[in-house]
Design an enzyme around this catalytic site. Structure first.
Site, PDB file in Angstrom:
ATOM      1  CD  GLU A 289     -64.102  49.970 -10.395  1.00  0.00           C
ATOM      2  OE1 GLU A 289     -62.994  49.570 -10.769  1.00  0.00           O
ATOM      3  OE2 GLU A 289     -64.534  49.823  -9.247  1.00  0.00           O
ATOM      4  CB  CYS A 381     -58.383  43.831  -7.630  1.00  0.00           C
ATOM      5  SG  CYS A 381     -58.790  45.214  -8.721  1.00  0.00           S
TER       6      CYS A 381
HETATM    7 ZN   LIG Z   1     -58.781  44.529 -10.893  1.00  0.00          ZN
END
Ligand SMILES: [Zn+2]
Length: 624
Positions: A289, A381
């Site tokens: 990521e 998230c």
């Molecule tokens: Zn996120």
């Protein structure tokens, strides 16, 4: 240095953002609570509290999703009281209190799934990260509602952390930055210097191999390659990287240490000149990521996590406070209207984790991408992060300094400062219309400067006061500065030219070479299948010599200004089924003329699934 305004000083009360906030309050928050129940986040807390039996569900940081939801709920309730939200949040706060241990420790994963293993996996455990989100939610309840119950819980958590970490105690930090900015906020709220010092302590742990090996076997992935003071580039996991720089910026804002601002400026410039998507999205790579190498910005495989864009906004906000330079507010605007807003559907109940700039319109099963926003994610998230960001939007519109007021973002809102006593109303159809009208409602009568940002995208800005052209003052920081003894009823009218425009990307970005994108005002545009159902989006080419036309379409996508451009649908039939062919076997250019209809990027994927492109190939006669 600019100062943030009181939590209740700015009220967005109309226009584009009021609509998004209403959806956030009326649809997204109730939806989010249902998802937290379904996904097990609330059951985890119930089990930790001894009120239910069962196994932990979800990821180690599941509690943080609850805290972000609570933060969003507090901010929304402060603007519009809601008996339902109040009852729901009080139930959650009571549950969080019950899940807290006698020693102050509070984390449902380690309490249920790995008892006895607290603080043993700093790289992946997210314990300090969760504590940071709890603290941010708690401070939101105090500031927005004057409610200290969550703060009492959070302070016991932080007291426990002070006993475990710090000089003479454990010297390490969380693999995911977050606690630092929360601790600085607690210092601001309480004046207790030990919290600022612990934030500094955590920041200084990086780059010494103290976090432990991470799953990518790369210290850079978790910002542990070099000490914070030697970091000159943004690298690794984008959300972690920018939560960290945000924490460093918070430390700078409290200490004024020049070296920190110099480092942050270098890193920010590394990001915006080499690692930023046109949308403001960051973190190009799915692997880890992470930020890619300079110019590594694929369109279709863009990761560009919604949380990364939110982190970028939070960081730029602090650099704006530190410097007063419009370039930081410019990036906030770009990121907000494009990379962040694309993360949530128009109805507030579907979310993107990954935000590509091109899609073939098919689902992606191997990773978190694809062309469908999902109701929730296994790693959830992003949804509650969008909720709290939208709920806190008023915070980012304006600041004060020793003498005056600075407007950074344009929206319909009322801004009122108790000291000095002044209030003004801002009205605008932004982002569709570049005209902004500001009416002074209250002023002390003394002379003070009103600063108005002129966005970098705007080629022509005019401003009048009570109908007469006004002197612009010193505009070197990107702001018009109108200084006078303001009187009640004075009217400032700002007009920002907002014609659609074509932009190109640096040639070193592979995915955008030979292509252009359309922008209008702060919005990045895209072409989507639903607006040209009889054309293959992958075959669209744009004629850059033809003028762009715009039209307000109230029925399309909750109301958008579309941009139309001449182009053609290229005919690729001569390729048959080949993937490659000798250059000389290419035939003459062919295709049929079409009119492209582009929509704001944030609004894509709200209709039937289909292909989408931000970057459109230029029509060139030799291109077939
Ligand atoms: Zn996120």
């Amino acid at each position: 240095m600019l100062k943030t305004l009181d939590a209740r000083a700015v009220a967005i009360d109309g226009g584009f953002w009021a609509r998004r906030q209403a959806v956030n309050r009326e649809a997204a928050l109730p939806h989010g609570l249902r998802m937290l129940e379904t996904a097990g986040n609330l059951d985890n807390l119930r089990i930790a509290a001894g009120r239910a039996q069962g196994r932990f569900r979800g990821r180690v940081f599941a509690d943080s999703d609850v805290y972000k939801w609570l933060e969003a709920a507090a901010l929304e309730m402060a603007r519009v009281p809601s008996a339902a939200l109040r009852a729901q949040s009080e139930t959650l706060i009571e549950l969080v209190a019950a899940a807290q241990g006698a020693d102050g420790y509070l984390n449902s994963y380690y309490t249920i799934a790995e008892p006895g293993r607290r603080w043993t996996d700093l790289a992946h455990g997210h314990e300090l990260y969760c504590a940071g989100h709890l603290l941010q939610a708690a401070i939101a309840y105090r500031r927005a509602l004057g409610d200290d119950r969550l703060l009492a819980i959070a302070q016991r958590v932080i007291d426990d952390i002070h006993k475990v970490f710090g000089p003479g105690r454990r010297a390490t930090t969380d693999g995911h930055a977050e606690i630092e900015m929360a601790l600085v906020e607690l210092f601001r709220e309480t004046g207790e210097r030990r919290h600022l010092e612990l934030a500094a302590f955590f920041l200084e742990q990086r780059g010494h191999g103290r976090i432990g090996e991470n799953r990518y076997a790369s210290p850079a992935a978790f910002q542990d390659r070099v000490p914070v003071r030697e970091a000159l580039t943004v690298e690794g996991h984008a959300v972690r990287a920018l939560y960290l720089t945000t924490g460093v910026a918070d430390r700078y804002l409290e200490t004024g240490e020049a070296a920190l601002l110099m480092l942050l400026t270098r890193q920010w410039e590394d990001m915006v000149t080499r690692k930023l998507y046109l949308t403001g999205g960051v973190g190009a790579r799915h692997l880890a990521e992470a930020f890619g190498q300079p110019y590594e910005l694929p369109s279709d495989l863009a990761y560009a996590e919604t949380c990364g864009a939110i982190a970028s906004l939070m960081w730029s906000w602090r650099l704006l406070l530190a410097t007063g330079q419009a370039r930081f507010a410019d990036l906030i605007e770009r990121t907000l209207y494009n990379a962040i807003l694309a993360g949530v559907s128009l109805d507030g109940e579907r979310y993107f984790y990954v935000n590509p700039l091109a899609s073939n319109g098919e689902d992606e099963h191997l990773h978190r991408g694809g062309c469908h926003r999902k109701p929730w994610h296994a790693v959830a998230c992003c949804p509650p992060n969008v909720m709290r960001l939208l709920a806190s939007l008023g915070h980012y519109l304006a600041t004060g300094d020793a003498e005056g007021l600075q407007i950074h973002q344009y929206a319909s809102a009322r801004i009122a400062l108790a000291d000095p006593g002044l209030a003004l109303r801002m009205e605008s159809d932004y982002p569709w219309d570049g005209r902004v009208r500001l009416t002074i409602e209250t002023s002390s009568g003394s002379s003070w400067p009103l600063a108005l940002r002129v966005p970098a995208w705007c080629a022509e800005a005019t401003v009048t006061v009570n109908g007469a052209p006004a002197a612009r003052g010193d505009t070197t920081t990107g702001y018009l500065r109108l200084t006078r003894a303001w009187r009640t009823g004075d009217v400032v009218e700002l007009a920002l030219a907002m014609a659609p425009r074509l932009v190109q990307a640096h040639p070193w970005i592979e995915s955008t070479r030979g292509r252009v994108a359309i922008e209008r005002g702060p919005l990045v545009y895209c072409v989507e299948h639903a607006d040209q159902p009889h054309v293959a989006v992958a075959d669209l080419e744009i004629d850059v010599a033809s003028p762009l036309a715009e039209a307000w379409e109230p029925e399309r996508l909750d109301g958008v200004t579309v941009v139309r451009a001449a182009g053609r649908e290229a005919d690729h039939a001569s390729w048959d089924d080949r993937l490659y062919r000798p250059l000389e076997s290419g035939g003459p250019a062919g295709g049929r003329p079409v009119m492209l209809t582009a929509i704001p990027y944030y609004a894509w994927a709200n209709r039937e699934p289909g292909a989408m492109r931000v970057w459109i190939p230029r029509l060139e006669e030799s291109s077939t």
